[in-house]
Design a protein around this motif. Sequence first.
Motif, mmCIF file in Angstrom:
data_model
loop_
_atom_site.group_PDB
_atom_site.id
_atom_site.type_symbol
_atom_site.label_atom_id
_atom_site.label_comp_id
_atom_site.label_asym_id
_atom_site.label_seq_id
_atom_site.Cartn_x
_atom_site.Cartn_y
_atom_site.Cartn_z
ATOM 1 N N ALA A 118 9.701 11.975 -0.026
ATOM 2 C CA ALA A 118 9.815 10.667 -0.104
ATOM 3 C C ALA A 118 9.475 10.251 -1.761
ATOM 4 O O ALA A 118 8.623 10.830 -2.340
ATOM 5 C CB ALA A 118 9.004 9.855 0.809
ATOM 6 N N ILE A 166 3.240 14.161 0.753
ATOM 7 C CA ILE A 166 4.428 13.455 0.337
ATOM 8 C C ILE A 166 4.811 13.571 -1.260
ATOM 9 O O ILE A 166 3.692 13.523 -1.841
ATOM 10 C CB ILE A 166 4.348 12.003 0.785
ATOM 11 N N SER A 216 7.935 7.378 -3.988
ATOM 12 C CA SER A 216 6.991 6.262 -3.745
ATOM 13 C C SER A 216 7.597 4.808 -4.132
ATOM 14 O O SER A 216 7.099 3.903 -3.864
ATOM 15 C CB SER A 216 5.490 6.360 -4.667
ATOM 16 N N ALA A 232 1.962 1.630 0.228
ATOM 17 C CA ALA A 232 1.310 2.733 1.113
ATOM 18 C C ALA A 232 -0.016 1.878 1.931
ATOM 19 O O ALA A 232 -0.293 1.942 3.159
ATOM 20 C CB ALA A 232 0.662 3.731 0.381
ATOM 21 N N GLY A 268 4.098 1.101 -5.520
ATOM 22 C CA GLY A 268 4.004 2.220 -4.327
ATOM 23 C C GLY A 268 2.706 2.252 -3.807
ATOM 24 O O GLY A 268 2.593 2.437 -2.562
ATOM 25 N N ILE A 307 -0.074 11.484 -1.206
ATOM 26 C CA ILE A 307 0.999 10.855 -1.773
ATOM 27 C C ILE A 307 1.210 11.243 -3.368
ATOM 28 O O ILE A 307 0.343 10.884 -4.109
ATOM 29 C CB ILE A 307 1.214 9.331 -1.597
ATOM 30 N N LEU A 350 9.101 5.512 1.997
ATOM 31 C CA LEU A 350 7.527 5.791 1.870
ATOM 32 C C LEU A 350 6.904 5.316 3.207
ATOM 33 O O LEU A 350 6.076 6.233 3.852
ATOM 34 C CB LEU A 350 6.926 5.216 0.703
ATOM 35 N N TYR A 382 -3.312 7.902 -3.218
ATOM 36 C CA TYR A 382 -2.078 7.702 -3.680
ATOM 37 C C TYR A 382 -2.266 8.246 -5.241
ATOM 38 O O TYR A 382 -2.842 7.955 -5.816
ATOM 39 C CB TYR A 382 -2.000 6.304 -3.714
#
Length: 218
Positions: free
Chosen positions: A57, A31, A59, A116, A112, A7, A65, A84
Motif C-alpha cells: 500500500a 506495509i 501511504s 493511519a 499518511g 508502515i 492504506l 508510521y
Amino acid sequence: MSGVVVIGAGPGIGRAVALRFAREGMPVGLIARGERTLKETARALEPTGAAVTSVVADSTDEDGLRAALDAITAEHGLPDVVVYNAAIIQADGPGELSARGHLDAWAVNVVGALTAAAHVAPAMARRGNGTFLITGGMPEPKPRYFSLSLGKAGVRTLVTLLDQEYGHAGVHVASVTVAGPVAPGTAFDPDDIAEHYWRLHTQPRGSWDLEALHSGDA
C-alpha cells in the motif's frame, strides 16, 4: 497479543523496528509500497519465528492504506502498536521544489500518518490502550531541507494533537526524532534507534513521553 504494524517497512528504521518487536514474540504487520521491499523485510524476520502479514500500500492512498490496516487487523487483531515510518527525504531549498512537489512530500510525511492514526486510534481508545509512533527528524529546521523540515515540524504538531484527542483514553502517541543520517555501524544505527520505539511502547502510562530524541551521542 495483537502485535505491531510498521508502515514504511523498508530497510533501515522500518525493518529494525519490525525486528525489535518480533523478538518480543509479537505478530508483525508490514506495509510498504513495493512487493520486493516487503519480501526482504519478511525474510529478515524469519529467524524470530514471528507471524508476519505483508500488504502492499502507498501511504498517500487513503483507501489503500486503510484497507491494508484492515487486512492486518483481520489477521492479528487490532494492533497494540502502529509505527508510521514513511517519509520523503530530499534536499530542496526555497523555491527549488514546485508547489506540487511540496504537496506530495507533505502527503507522505504528515497526511499518511494522520490517515493511519484516524483509522486505528479510535478503536485503540475504545479498547483503552494502544501505541501510535511516528518517525520524526530535523530537531532544528535546515534551509537545505525545506520540505523535510516542514514535514517533521508537522509531525510534532500532529503528535500533540493526537495525544490531546486520544491520550486520555489510553493511547500513547509519540515521535522518535532521529537527528542524523541512518546507517548501520554508525551513531545512527537503525538497531539502536529501534530501541526508542520499544521503550516508548513499554513506558508506564504516568511516564509517557511525546518525543524520543536519538542524537547520535554515546
